[in-house]
Every structure is written in structure tokens, then in C-alpha cells.
Design a protein around this motif. Structure first.
Motif, PDB file in Angstrom:
ATOM      1  N   SER A  35      17.684  -7.921  72.503  1.00 14.38           N
ATOM      2  CA  SER A  35      16.480  -8.339  72.621  1.00 14.38           C
ATOM      3  C   SER A  35      15.511  -7.012  72.792  1.00 14.38           C
ATOM      4  O   SER A  35      14.356  -6.865  72.009  1.00 14.38           O
ATOM      5  CB  SER A  35      16.084  -9.256  73.673  1.00 14.38           C
ATOM      6  N   LYS A  36      15.904  -6.124  73.605  1.00 14.53           N
ATOM      7  CA  LYS A  36      15.236  -4.959  73.917  1.00 14.53           C
ATOM      8  C   LYS A  36      15.065  -3.948  72.553  1.00 14.53           C
ATOM      9  O   LYS A  36      14.162  -3.435  72.360  1.00 14.53           O
ATOM     10  CB  LYS A  36      15.836  -4.144  75.005  1.00 14.53           C
ATOM     11  N   TRP A  37      16.026  -3.897  71.723  1.00 10.16           N
ATOM     12  CA  TRP A  37      15.955  -3.300  70.357  1.00 10.16           C
ATOM     13  C   TRP A  37      14.757  -3.864  69.454  1.00 10.16           C
ATOM     14  O   TRP A  37      14.083  -3.098  68.909  1.00 10.16           O
ATOM     15  CB  TRP A  37      17.081  -3.266  69.578  1.00 10.16           C
ATOM     16  N   GLU A  38      14.935  -5.204  69.353  1.00  8.37           N
ATOM     17  CA  GLU A  38      13.942  -6.056  68.353  1.00  8.37           C
ATOM     18  C   GLU A  38      12.553  -5.688  68.998  1.00  8.37           C
ATOM     19  O   GLU A  38      11.827  -6.010  68.275  1.00  8.37           O
ATOM     20  CB  GLU A  38      14.425  -7.388  68.398  1.00  8.37           C
ATOM     21  N   ASN A  39      12.267  -5.544  70.252  1.00  6.97           N
ATOM     22  CA  ASN A  39      10.877  -5.548  70.794  1.00  6.97           C
ATOM     23  C   ASN A  39      10.638  -4.092  70.775  1.00  6.97           C
ATOM     24  O   ASN A  39       9.448  -3.915  71.461  1.00  6.97           O
ATOM     25  CB  ASN A  39      11.041  -6.117  71.971  1.00  6.97           C
ATOM     26  N   ALA A  40      11.237  -3.126  70.313  1.00  9.45           N
ATOM     27  CA  ALA A  40      11.054  -1.747  70.515  1.00  9.45           C
ATOM     28  C   ALA A  40      11.060  -0.965  71.888  1.00  9.45           C
ATOM     29  O   ALA A  40      10.456  -0.168  71.994  1.00  9.45           O
ATOM     30  CB  ALA A  40       9.791  -1.498  69.559  1.00  9.45           C
TER      31      ALA A  40
END
Length: 277
Positions: A35-40
């Protein structure tokens, strides 16, 4: 880079129908990390990229945004390598509509989306616009630079794939001719929302796109990465803008050496931020 990677992780995960939890489990991580990857918010460790690309079924290059398609992206890459200009150097007639609607009596920033060999981008630069342009074809980019140098103007031209590129700076004019059929249907809303968001007030979009018509045979060119558009579809993305022109045309074409016809919709729209009175 972070925003592109975030967008692509989410894109390819959804295309594989994985949840964040499933992808995290494949990589030995929590869904919160995905999730943190996809939210940059964070980026994957470099050591994880091979496993991540394998899990998503895409190359690391695609994941990082260097290319969106496997194999040949444009059928014109080889055509643009000829000594002359495949499409000639005369500007599209829509360029003159831009001059009429937004003459460069002040500093105006213009983006040519899918500039090909640069004939339109260079025309705009010659007439006083501050021009940025991109294309997926290396040969096209080189010819754009060469044409700009020949006539003594500057065009800020770079390589980018239409599916991956997103605006992060504002423009007054967005122009695109004969390119939008490369946008996959699933990405169209996101892309046009981005284009509209980064257009200055009173800015204009001058676009055309090929249409699917039952009475016109498919073109002889085999474009693996082209997608169908239908009447009214382009307009549907501009319901909140002022439509200055919308028309459909059918015209003859001989670009492949085989006479054929195309149907095309042409649209000019303006971003209105104040009520019309």
C-alpha cells in the motif's frame, strides 16, 4: 520516478487481479508495504525489483516506466528512419486553429502529445509558442530536433510513452493529432483528468482521434497497440469544459501505399473557471 513506479505497481497488480495482501504474501511482505508503494510513500528496495517484476509478469523496464508495451510500440519507428519526412513538414490544419484561438501575444506554453517527426511542434515554435513535445519513437525525436535546428527554433522534445506519461507542470495548450488511439480504454479517464488538471484557466485542448465505423474497412497498417474509439467518446471526457468545435470527418489516406479511408473526430475545448455571463 517514485510516482511512476507507484502507479505501475498498482496498475499491473490490478491487471493480474491480485489484492495488495496477495502481492505482499508473494514477496514475503505485509499488505501495508504494498500500500505504501502504491501511494508513493515509500519505494521497494532495489533487491526486490526482480521478484516484484516476476510476480507482476512485467519487465523491470516496464515497471519503472521506461516502456509500456512489449515488443514494437509504434509501426512508424522504421518509417521515420528514412532520410525524408514520412508525413512531410507542412503543419496539420488544426495548427492554424490554435493560432486563431490562442495567438502567442503573450508567453504561452504548448505541449504536443505524440509529436512524430515534429512538423507541428516546430511550426508552433516558429510562431512564438514555448513548445514541449514527446513521442515514443527515437527516430521521430531525432527528426524533431533536426527540423527545429534547421529552422532555428527550440523545441523541448523527449521520449515518453503515452500510457505512462503524466503531466506535472501546467500548459496553456495541449495539442495532439493522430495519436490518442494508442490509449487503452481503461486508462483514458485517468489520462484526461490529468491533462485537464494541468491546463491553465482559459487553456485549450485541440485533439483528434480515429473512430471505429462499421462502413469503413480496417486500415491496412497492422497496429498491435491501437484501440478503438467511438463517436462521442472523446467529448464525454470534456462535459465540464466549453466545447468550441466538434466534428467528424471521413478522409482518404495513402500512408501505407494502399489507398484506404479513415474516420476521425476533431475537438477543440476550453477550460472555463468562471461562470459565463
Amino acid at each position: 520516478m517514485k510516482e511512476t513506479l507507484a502507479r505501475n505497481i498498482a496498475r499491473y497488480r490490478k491487471e493480474r487481479s491480485f489484492t495488495q495482501e496477495e502481492l505482499g504474501r508473494m514477496l514475503g511482505l505485509s499488505y501495508q508495504a504494498v500500500s505504501k508503494w502504491e501511494n508513493a510513500q515509500t519505494m521497494p528496495d532495489l533487491a526486490l525489483l526482480p521478484d516484484l517484476s516476476k510476480a507482476l509478469g512485467v519487465s523491470i523496464e516496464k515497471l519503472l516506466g521506461y516502456m509500456s508495451q512489449d515488443g514494437r510500440v509504434s509501426i512508424y519507428e522504421e518509417e521515420y528512419k528514412i532520410p525524408g519526412y514520412y508525413w512531410g513538414t507542412e503543419p496539420n490544419t488544426a495548427c492554424y486553429q490554435v493560432l486563431r484561438l490562442r495567438p502567442p501575444t503573450q508567453r504561452l506554453k504548448l505541449l504536443d502529445i505524440g509529436c512524430g517527426e515534429g512538423k507541428d511542434a516546430v511550426f508552433f515554435a516558429r510562431n512564438g509558442y514555448e513548445v514541449t513535445a514527446f513521442d515514443v519513437s527515437d527516430a521521430g525525436i531525432e527528426k524533431t530536433k533536426r527540423l527545429a535546428d534547421k529552422v532555428g527554433v527550440h523545441v523541448d522534445v523527449f521520449k515518453a510513452d503515452l500510457l505512462d506519461f503524466r503531466l506535472d507542470a501546467h500548459f496553456d495548450i495541449l495539442f495532439s493529432s493522430g495519436v490518442l488511439h494508442y490509449i487503452k480504454p481503461d486508462y483514458r479517464n485517468e489520462i484526461f483528468v490529468n491533462y485537464k488538471q494541468f491546463t491553465n484557466p482559459e487553456g485549450v485542448h485541440v485533439f483528434n482521434v480515429f473512430l471505429e465505423k462499421p462502413f469503413i474497412a480496417p486500415p491496412p497498417e497492422r497496429e498491435e497497440n491501437a484501440y478503438k474509439w467511438y463517436s462521442g467518446e472523446l467529448l464525454s471526457h470534456y462535459h465540464d469544459w466549453l466545447i468550441l468545435e466538434s466534428s467528424e470527418t471521413v478522409f482518404d489516406c495513402n500512408s501505407s501505399g494502399i489507398p484506404h479511408k479513415h474516420a476521425m473526430t476533431n475537438m477543440i475545448s476550453r477550460k472555463i473557471t468562471e461562470p459565463l455571463g
